[in-house]
Structure formats: structure tokens, C-alpha cells
Scaffold this motif. Sequence first.
Motif, PDB file in Angstrom:
ATOM      1  N   CYS A  83      43.207  17.162  32.884  1.00 47.20           N
ATOM      2  CA  CYS A  83      44.187  16.084  33.037  1.00 47.20           C
ATOM      3  C   CYS A  83      45.012  15.978  31.759  1.00 47.20           C
ATOM      4  O   CYS A  83      44.457  15.739  30.676  1.00 47.20           O
ATOM      5  CB  CYS A  83      43.472  14.772  33.332  1.00 47.20           C
ATOM      6  N   TYR A  84      46.307  16.175  31.894  1.00 47.39           N
ATOM      7  CA  TYR A  84      47.201  16.315  30.738  1.00 47.39           C
ATOM      8  C   TYR A  84      47.942  15.027  30.419  1.00 47.39           C
ATOM      9  O   TYR A  84      48.516  14.383  31.310  1.00 47.39           O
ATOM     10  CB  TYR A  84      48.210  17.425  31.026  1.00 47.39           C
ATOM     11  N   CYS A  85      47.941  14.670  29.135  1.00 52.72           N
ATOM     12  CA  CYS A  85      48.698  13.516  28.630  1.00 52.72           C
ATOM     13  C   CYS A  85      49.832  14.047  27.745  1.00 52.72           C
ATOM     14  O   CYS A  85      49.556  14.592  26.662  1.00 52.72           O
ATOM     15  CB  CYS A  85      47.803  12.601  27.801  1.00 52.72           C
ATOM     16  N   PRO A  86      51.100  13.926  28.167  1.00 52.09           N
ATOM     17  CA  PRO A  86      52.211  14.477  27.380  1.00 52.09           C
ATOM     18  C   PRO A  86      52.437  13.709  26.078  1.00 52.09           C
ATOM     19  O   PRO A  86      51.905  12.616  25.877  1.00 52.09           O
ATOM     20  CB  PRO A  86      53.438  14.303  28.296  1.00 52.09           C
ATOM     21  N   GLY A  87      53.270  14.296  25.226  1.00 49.71           N
ATOM     22  CA  GLY A  87      53.652  13.639  23.985  1.00 49.71           C
ATOM     23  C   GLY A  87      54.717  12.584  24.198  1.00 49.71           C
ATOM     24  O   GLY A  87      55.311  12.476  25.281  1.00 49.71           O
ATOM     25  N   TYR A  88      54.976  11.810  23.157  1.00 51.83           N
ATOM     26  CA  TYR A  88      56.024  10.783  23.187  1.00 51.83           C
ATOM     27  C   TYR A  88      57.352  11.433  23.562  1.00 51.83           C
ATOM     28  O   TYR A  88      57.650  12.544  23.129  1.00 51.83           O
ATOM     29  CB  TYR A  88      56.133  10.128  21.803  1.00 51.83           C
ATOM     30  N   ALA A  89      58.155  10.739  24.368  1.00 53.23           N
ATOM     31  CA  ALA A  89      59.511  11.163  24.736  1.00 53.23           C
ATOM     32  C   ALA A  89      59.550  12.253  25.794  1.00 53.23           C
ATOM     33  O   ALA A  89      60.612  12.561  26.316  1.00 53.23           O
ATOM     34  CB  ALA A  89      60.315  11.626  23.510  1.00 53.23           C
ATOM     35  N   ASP A  90      58.393  12.833  26.138  1.00 50.44           N
ATOM     36  CA  ASP A  90      58.421  14.041  26.961  1.00 50.44           C
ATOM     37  C   ASP A  90      58.072  13.774  28.431  1.00 50.44           C
ATOM     38  O   ASP A  90      57.766  12.662  28.835  1.00 50.44           O
ATOM     39  CB  ASP A  90      57.484  15.093  26.366  1.00 50.44           C
ATOM     40  N   THR A  91      58.095  14.845  29.202  1.00 49.87           N
ATOM     41  CA  THR A  91      57.810  14.828  30.637  1.00 49.87           C
ATOM     42  C   THR A  91      56.829  15.963  30.944  1.00 49.87           C
ATOM     43  O   THR A  91      56.722  16.907  30.160  1.00 49.87           O
ATOM     44  CB  THR A  91      59.111  15.053  31.436  1.00 49.87           C
ATOM     45  N   CYS A  92      56.176  15.867  32.096  1.00 46.48           N
ATOM     46  CA  CYS A  92      55.275  16.965  32.485  1.00 46.48           C
ATOM     47  C   CYS A  92      56.014  18.002  33.323  1.00 46.48           C
ATOM     48  O   CYS A  92      55.403  18.920  33.851  1.00 46.48           O
ATOM     49  CB  CYS A  92      54.068  16.421  33.241  1.00 46.48           C
ATOM     50  N   THR A  93      57.342  17.875  33.456  1.00 48.99           N
ATOM     51  CA  THR A  93      58.065  18.766  34.370  1.00 48.99           C
ATOM     52  C   THR A  93      58.830  19.895  33.684  1.00 48.99           C
ATOM     53  O   THR A  93      59.565  20.616  34.352  1.00 48.99           O
ATOM     54  CB  THR A  93      59.086  17.988  35.226  1.00 48.99           C
ATOM     55  N   PHE A  94      58.724  20.053  32.369  1.00 51.79           N
ATOM     56  CA  PHE A  94      59.490  21.147  31.771  1.00 51.79           C
ATOM     57  C   PHE A  94      58.558  22.158  31.123  1.00 51.79           C
ATOM     58  O   PHE A  94      57.940  22.973  31.799  1.00 51.79           O
ATOM     59  CB  PHE A  94      60.542  20.603  30.818  1.00 51.79           C
ATOM     60  N   TYR A  95      58.395  22.115  29.813  1.00 53.15           N
ATOM     61  CA  TYR A  95      57.587  23.144  29.153  1.00 53.15           C
ATOM     62  C   TYR A  95      56.158  23.177  29.684  1.00 53.15           C
ATOM     63  O   TYR A  95      55.550  24.238  29.771  1.00 53.15           O
ATOM     64  CB  TYR A  95      57.548  22.910  27.643  1.00 53.15           C
ATOM     65  N   PHE A  96      55.643  22.005  30.039  1.00 54.36           N
ATOM     66  CA  PHE A  96      54.250  21.987  30.491  1.00 54.36           C
ATOM     67  C   PHE A  96      54.050  22.814  31.763  1.00 54.36           C
ATOM     68  O   PHE A  96      52.933  23.255  32.038  1.00 54.36           O
ATOM     69  CB  PHE A  96      53.735  20.560  30.669  1.00 54.36           C
ATOM     70  N   GLU A  97      55.126  23.016  32.551  1.00 57.65           N
ATOM     71  CA  GLU A  97      55.016  23.871  33.745  1.00 57.65           C
ATOM     72  C   GLU A  97      54.361  25.211  33.395  1.00 57.65           C
ATOM     73  O   GLU A  97      53.470  25.695  34.095  1.00 57.65           O
ATOM     74  CB  GLU A  97      56.411  24.179  34.305  1.00 57.65           C
ATOM     75  N   GLY A  98      54.830  25.817  32.290  1.00 64.39           N
ATOM     76  CA  GLY A  98      54.315  27.131  31.888  1.00 64.39           C
ATOM     77  C   GLY A  98      52.864  27.063  31.453  1.00 64.39           C
ATOM     78  O   GLY A  98      52.044  27.928  31.798  1.00 64.39           O
ATOM     79  N   VAL A  99      52.530  26.009  30.705  1.00 63.25           N
ATOM     80  CA  VAL A  99      51.140  25.817  30.247  1.00 63.25           C
ATOM     81  C   VAL A  99      50.232  25.627  31.457  1.00 63.25           C
ATOM     82  O   VAL A  99      49.151  26.237  31.566  1.00 63.25           O
ATOM     83  CB  VAL A  99      51.057  24.584  29.311  1.00 63.25           C
ATOM     84  N   ALA A 100      50.679  24.795  32.407  1.00 61.70           N
ATOM     85  CA  ALA A 100      49.866  24.498  33.596  1.00 61.70           C
ATOM     86  C   ALA A 100      49.641  25.752  34.443  1.00 61.70           C
ATOM     87  O   ALA A 100      48.554  25.972  34.971  1.00 61.70           O
ATOM     88  CB  ALA A 100      50.544  23.406  34.417  1.00 61.70           C
ATOM     89  N   ARG A 101      50.677  26.589  34.555  1.00 62.94           N
ATOM     90  CA  ARG A 101      50.516  27.847  35.305  1.00 62.94           C
ATOM     91  C   ARG A 101      49.430  28.711  34.688  1.00 62.94           C
ATOM     92  O   ARG A 101      48.609  29.301  35.384  1.00 62.94           O
ATOM     93  CB  ARG A 101      51.825  28.645  35.260  1.00 62.94           C
ATOM     94  N   LYS A 102      49.471  28.801  33.375  1.00 62.51           N
ATOM     95  CA  LYS A 102      48.475  29.613  32.661  1.00 62.51           C
ATOM     96  C   LYS A 102      47.066  29.069  32.935  1.00 62.51           C
ATOM     97  O   LYS A 102      46.135  29.837  33.225  1.00 62.51           O
ATOM     98  CB  LYS A 102      48.789  29.586  31.160  1.00 62.51           C
ATOM     99  N   LEU A 103      46.901  27.749  32.857  1.00 63.91           N
ATOM    100  CA  LEU A 103      45.580  27.142  33.078  1.00 63.91           C
ATOM    101  C   LEU A 103      45.144  27.318  34.530  1.00 63.91           C
ATOM    102  O   LEU A 103      43.986  27.639  34.814  1.00 63.91           O
ATOM    103  CB  LEU A 103      45.601  25.656  32.702  1.00 63.91           C
TER     104      LEU A 103
END
Length: 345
Positions: A83-103
Motif C-alpha cells: 500500500c503506497y503513500c505518495p509524497g507531498y504535492a504528488d499523485t499516484c497516477t504518474f511516475y508511480f505507475e512505473g514503480v507499481a508495474r515493476k512491483l
Amino acid sequence: MGEIGEMNEELQSIYLSNMDEAPARRLAREVFKDIQLNIDHCLFKLPADGVKMEEVYEVNSRRLKVFSKSWLPEKSPLKAIVCYCPGYADTCTFYFEGVARKLASSGFGVFAMDYPGFGLSDGLHGYIPSFENLVNDVIEHFSKIKKQLEYHHLPSFLLGESMGGAIALKIHFKQPTAWDGAALIAPLCKFAEDMIPHWLVKQILIGVAKFLPKTKLVPQKEEVKENIYRDMRKRKLAPYNVLFYKDKPRLGTALECLKATQEIEQRLEEVSLPLLIMHGEADIITDPSASKALYQKAKVKDKKLCLYKDAFHTLLEGEPDETIFHVLDDIVSWLDDHSTTKNKV
């Protein structure tokens, strides 16, 4: 934030438009969605085949429409949920997409949400009226997922980045036995000195915040902005993160974050779950020395601290490709180890 000159006029005007309210952010995301996934960044070159994605809007108990996303391996059995908690100002729909795919392609079910006030969720952009409420919103969302029949028998881990690291620790304080571990990326246990205004300015801002909490007033040093991305090519891609909150921090938000870090700093000895702590040694936004203190003080034997030489704040976005993949591999191997043997404290 980088260069917007490479965008066409329509994209530039959306990038520069007022995104204080969620409908404007949702519109911007629709326009940028496909463009984002095709930018020249190593995270988006990771294969998405075999990963099932779902996006959902749900109204939570505080009557806020919250956006969330999940990534699940289509064929392999699940090892655990993350379960991912993003950083301040950010969204889970951009860079995290790539991280989530890897996981997900490594066998993990990945769940993330945009906090109220950020990304695609309801709320005034960049505004945290109460850090406690924010933490409770995240607990409410992830608890629902963990209770689902197909997941409740699996190990569950928190993955928190920057302010999301502070949120993950606060979740742990409220649910001391609910999680099997936390992986924290540049966690906000303490602001670096460069982030805090001069003592007198700070007192004035605290006074003004009581009356004008939504005001965008908190001063930011140029070198702090420069410290987000170390790789210059990736710095130029930053504007494609169109939902990122780009303005000066709101007074109320800054104050809530400051109070949260002061509380966390006092309670490091209470941290009792397996930990992976990752920090760039050249980070001047969240203080690497606070990650070292967390590592030393946490009352758990199962803890690991990874410091990355010369690395800046955004370990998974703004570093050279080899650092990003190094950090990703560290996360995956730690999750693998802790999914097979649910280590005891």
C-alpha cells in the motif's frame, strides 16, 4: 519545475491553468494521460503486460470523493500486498505507475490513493487542514482493501515516499500490529535545515496561519527546488507531472507537516515493525540524518538502512537510471524476503 517549452500551446495552457479544485485536475489528467506514459523515462519502459490495473473513485466517511488505483499480476499468485503513500504535492497516477508495474510484475498486489487535496481526489489543491484526518483517510482506505477475502490472509506492507513516509509511520503508531513491514523512501521524519524558514519568519508564518491557513505564502529557497531531480534530462520531464502541486506551500499545510514531523521525531523509539529505510545522501529536503536516527532508535531488530551516494530527494524519479533501478531492486528483494518469512520483531 522544469521546461514547458517542448509542449504545444494547448498543453502549456492546461499545465499553467488553475487546478485548485478537483474537476480541473481531472480534466488535465485526461488530456495528459497518454502523453505521460509515452515520455522518455526509464520507469515507463518497464513492461505493463500481465499487469491488471483498475481506477476507482469512492466517497469516504468524510464525504470526500477519493481516487485510488490498483495494479495486480494477472497470472502469478500474490506474494503480498503493498500500500503506497505518495509524497507531498504528488499523485499516484504518474511516475508511480512505473514503480507499481515493476512491483506487480514481481508478484505483489499494489494499491495507492491520492490524498484529499492532491491528485484526482476532492479538496483544495495542496491543502492539508489536518494531518490526523489525512492519516485516518489513508487508514480507512487501506483497511477496506486488507479486509477483502482475497487479500486478508496475505502479508501487507506500507511503501511511503517523503511525506508519505511520515504518513506510513503515523499509520503504524495508530495500528502497531496491523502491518508486516514498511519500506520508506526519503521519509519525512524531519525537514532539512534548508527547508525551514528563519526562526522569526517561522513565528510570523505560524501567527498568520491561524487566520489564513489556505494562503500560499511559505518561502522556498531556489536550491531546494534544484535538489528534487539530480538527472537534468529528467528535470526537463517534470512538467508532464501535470497534477503535481507547483505553487508555494499553503501556510496551514506547512504547519501541519511541521507538527507531524515534530511528533514523529519524538516517537522513533516506538517504531516496532520491520523497516527498509532508503535515503539519498545529498538530499536537502528531508534530512538523511533523521533516517539514520530512525534506524538507530526503532525498537526492532529487523531493520535495514540504504544510503545512496550523491543521490537527491526523488530516488525513484529524478536520479540516473542505474540509481532508480538499484532502489527498485532493493525494494523488491526486501519485499520478497519479508513475504516468504513473516519476520517476528
